[in-house]
Design a protein around this motif. Structure first.
Motif, PDB file in Angstrom:
ATOM      1  N   ALA A 296       3.701  10.061  -7.491  1.00 50.30           N
ATOM      2  CA  ALA A 296       4.673  10.243  -8.581  1.00 50.30           C
ATOM      3  C   ALA A 296       3.997  10.259  -9.948  1.00 50.30           C
ATOM      4  O   ALA A 296       4.670  10.366 -10.978  1.00 50.30           O
ATOM      5  CB  ALA A 296       5.712   9.120  -8.530  1.00 50.30           C
ATOM      6  N   GLY A 297       2.662  10.119  -9.963  1.00 55.54           N
ATOM      7  CA  GLY A 297       1.944  10.134 -11.244  1.00 55.54           C
ATOM      8  C   GLY A 297       2.066   8.834 -12.017  1.00 55.54           C
ATOM      9  O   GLY A 297       1.707   8.748 -13.192  1.00 55.54           O
ATOM     10  N   LYS A 298       2.574   7.778 -11.333  1.00 56.36           N
ATOM     11  CA  LYS A 298       2.687   6.456 -11.995  1.00 56.36           C
ATOM     12  C   LYS A 298       1.347   5.717 -11.917  1.00 56.36           C
ATOM     13  O   LYS A 298       1.111   4.771 -12.672  1.00 56.36           O
ATOM     14  CB  LYS A 298       3.770   5.630 -11.311  1.00 56.36           C
ATOM     15  CG  LYS A 298       5.173   6.215 -11.444  1.00 56.36           C
ATOM     16  CD  LYS A 298       6.169   5.341 -10.705  1.00 56.36           C
ATOM     17  CE  LYS A 298       7.585   5.884 -10.865  1.00 56.36           C
ATOM     18  NZ  LYS A 298       8.610   4.861 -10.579  1.00 56.36           N
ATOM     19  N   LEU A 299       0.556   6.080 -10.938  1.00 54.90           N
ATOM     20  CA  LEU A 299      -0.822   5.596 -10.795  1.00 54.90           C
ATOM     21  C   LEU A 299      -1.695   6.837 -10.672  1.00 54.90           C
ATOM     22  O   LEU A 299      -1.219   7.895 -10.231  1.00 54.90           O
ATOM     23  CB  LEU A 299      -0.978   4.745  -9.519  1.00 54.90           C
ATOM     24  CG  LEU A 299      -0.339   3.363  -9.482  1.00 54.90           C
ATOM     25  CD1 LEU A 299      -0.428   2.792  -8.054  1.00 54.90           C
ATOM     26  CD2 LEU A 299      -0.997   2.413 -10.460  1.00 54.90           C
TER      27      LEU A 299
ATOM     28  N   GLY B 207       2.732   7.318   3.305  1.00 50.12           N
ATOM     29  CA  GLY B 207       2.208   7.504   1.944  1.00 50.12           C
ATOM     30  C   GLY B 207       1.191   8.621   1.830  1.00 50.12           C
ATOM     31  O   GLY B 207       1.152   9.336   0.819  1.00 50.12           O
ATOM     32  N   GLU B 208       0.377   8.817   2.873  1.00 51.79           N
ATOM     33  CA  GLU B 208      -0.641   9.877   2.765  1.00 51.79           C
ATOM     34  C   GLU B 208       0.000  11.257   2.698  1.00 51.79           C
ATOM     35  O   GLU B 208      -0.459  12.130   1.969  1.00 51.79           O
ATOM     36  CB  GLU B 208      -1.642   9.806   3.925  1.00 51.79           C
ATOM     37  CG  GLU B 208      -1.076  10.144   5.276  1.00 51.79           C
ATOM     38  CD  GLU B 208      -2.161  10.499   6.298  1.00 51.79           C
ATOM     39  OE1 GLU B 208      -2.000  10.086   7.462  1.00 51.79           O
ATOM     40  OE2 GLU B 208      -3.130  11.180   5.953  1.00 51.79           O
TER      41      GLU B 208
ATOM     42  N   SER C 103       2.779   5.993  -2.920  1.00 52.44           N
ATOM     43  CA  SER C 103       3.916   6.753  -3.458  1.00 52.44           C
ATOM     44  C   SER C 103       3.826   6.854  -4.979  1.00 52.44           C
ATOM     45  O   SER C 103       4.187   7.882  -5.576  1.00 52.44           O
ATOM     46  CB  SER C 103       5.231   6.090  -3.048  1.00 52.44           C
ATOM     47  OG  SER C 103       5.339   6.025  -1.629  1.00 52.44           O
ATOM     48  N   TYR C 104       3.304   5.806  -5.604  1.00 52.18           N
ATOM     49  CA  TYR C 104       3.152   5.815  -7.076  1.00 52.18           C
ATOM     50  C   TYR C 104       2.046   6.760  -7.515  1.00 52.18           C
ATOM     51  O   TYR C 104       2.140   7.368  -8.578  1.00 52.18           O
ATOM     52  CB  TYR C 104       2.932   4.391  -7.601  1.00 52.18           C
ATOM     53  CG  TYR C 104       4.226   3.622  -7.852  1.00 52.18           C
ATOM     54  CD1 TYR C 104       5.405   3.979  -7.212  1.00 52.18           C
ATOM     55  CD2 TYR C 104       4.270   2.554  -8.726  1.00 52.18           C
ATOM     56  CE1 TYR C 104       6.588   3.287  -7.437  1.00 52.18           C
ATOM     57  CE2 TYR C 104       5.445   1.850  -8.959  1.00 52.18           C
ATOM     58  CZ  TYR C 104       6.610   2.237  -8.316  1.00 52.18           C
ATOM     59  OH  TYR C 104       7.790   1.555  -8.561  1.00 52.18           O
TER      60      TYR C 104
ATOM     61  N   ALA D  79       0.837  -1.213   0.000  1.00 44.72           N
ATOM     62  CA  ALA D  79       0.000   0.000   0.000  1.00 44.72           C
ATOM     63  C   ALA D  79       0.871   1.263   0.000  1.00 44.72           C
ATOM     64  O   ALA D  79       0.548   2.248  -0.665  1.00 44.72           O
ATOM     65  CB  ALA D  79      -0.923  -0.012   1.210  1.00 44.72           C
ATOM     66  N   ALA D  80       2.003   1.189   0.715  1.00 43.12           N
ATOM     67  CA  ALA D  80       2.873   2.379   0.799  1.00 43.12           C
ATOM     68  C   ALA D  80       3.476   2.702  -0.566  1.00 43.12           C
ATOM     69  O   ALA D  80       3.617   3.881  -0.943  1.00 43.12           O
ATOM     70  CB  ALA D  80       3.974   2.145   1.833  1.00 43.12           C
TER      71      ALA D  80
END
Ligand code: IPD
Ligand code: CA
Ligand code: CA
Length: 263
Positions: free
Chosen positions: A195-198, A214-215, A191-192, A186-187
């Protein structure tokens, strides 16, 4: 200064975990709440390493670690630690695992550090100072068309044998979006998103230590984190993190009219 110290600590902890993985033996692998909820001696040793250092750095701060629980956790400042997020990936020698250290002030996330040693990715964020990956500023994607969105989730609710089932949401979301991912951490998923990866990540049944770092990273990268009704009671009422542009679209999958419960 503190972010730099935590950056060094999370990397030391992650590299320690990756080194121990090379010699991991089956008698170091155990189960916790259910027979599919894995924990290893390495999870416990990584948390011990982090806690010892944090107690040195900030003796007056509280600590809430996944494996050792709460110590002085009602203090104004509290560290929230997931020593290995993605333990199943770690056990099976897959790269999607990380060390996650978050700092909360009166319950609000103000610092996050996530380090995935096998991916070589270090995500850092501090309140009002932005978010980075390997030192480069990151920001959420600009995708506003759900058909172009790549989304991720997890299934801890199944592992924890909770009364609600995330699988019930998956068919509709998977058909409405471009692609779906399930990394096992989940972390890293959060993070993704940062980063715009998701473009979005959602899950039911997460714990504070899964998301504390992550939040902050998502928010500092311009994203939104809410529960599945759009309020702030996460993760106990589910969690949705996304780029903001598709937030309302994503919330629509969890409306009460669907008849599917998430709490
Ligand atoms: C798990 C991972 C997984 C998520 C589970 C978490 P752990 O953390 O984050 O992606 O689906 O809900 O429990 O147990 O490997 O620290
Ligand atoms: Ca976790
Ligand atoms: Ca963990």
């Amino acid at each position: 200064m503190l972010l730099q110290q935590i950056s060094e600590l999370v990397q030391i902890a992650g590299d320690f975990a990756a080194k121990r993985r090379k010699v991991l033996s089956s008698n170091e692998i155990h189960t916790k709440s259910t027979d599919t909820d894995l924990v290893t001696d390495v999870d416990r040793d990584v948390e011990a390493l982090i806690v010892e250092k944090l107690r040195e750095l900030t003796p007056e701060y509280g600590i809430f670690g996944e494996e050792t629980g709460k110590s002085n956790a009602d203090a104004p400042y509290c560290w929230v630690i997931d020593p290995i997020d993605g333990t199943t990936s770690f056990v099976r020698d897959q790269p999607f695992y990380c060390v996650s250290i978050g700092l909360r002030h009166n319950g609000i996330g103000i610092l996050g550090a996530v380090y995935a040693p096998k991916l070589g990715e270090l995500f850092l964020a501090e309140a009002k100072k932005g978010a980075t990956c390997n030192g480069e500023t990151i920001c959420v994607s600009k995708i506003s068309d759900l058909r172009k969105a790549v989304v991720a989730t997890g299934f801890s609710c199944i592992r924890a044998k909770r009364k609600f089932d995330n699988m019930a949401f998956l068919p509709q979301i998977a058909r409405a979006t471009c692609a779906f991912r399930r990394t096992g951490s989940a972390a890293i998923d959060l993070s993704y998103v940062a980063a715009g990866k998701l473009d979005a990540f959602w899950e039911l049944g997460l714990q504070p230590y899964d998301i504390a770092a992550g939040e902050v990273i998502v928010r500092e990268a311009g994203g939104i984190v809410t529960d599945l009704s759009g309020a702030a009671e996460y993760p106990q009422k589910g969690l949705l993190a996304d780029n903001g542009a598709i937030h309302q679209n994503m919330l629509s999958f969890f409306r009460p009219e669907t008849g599917i419960r998430f709490e």
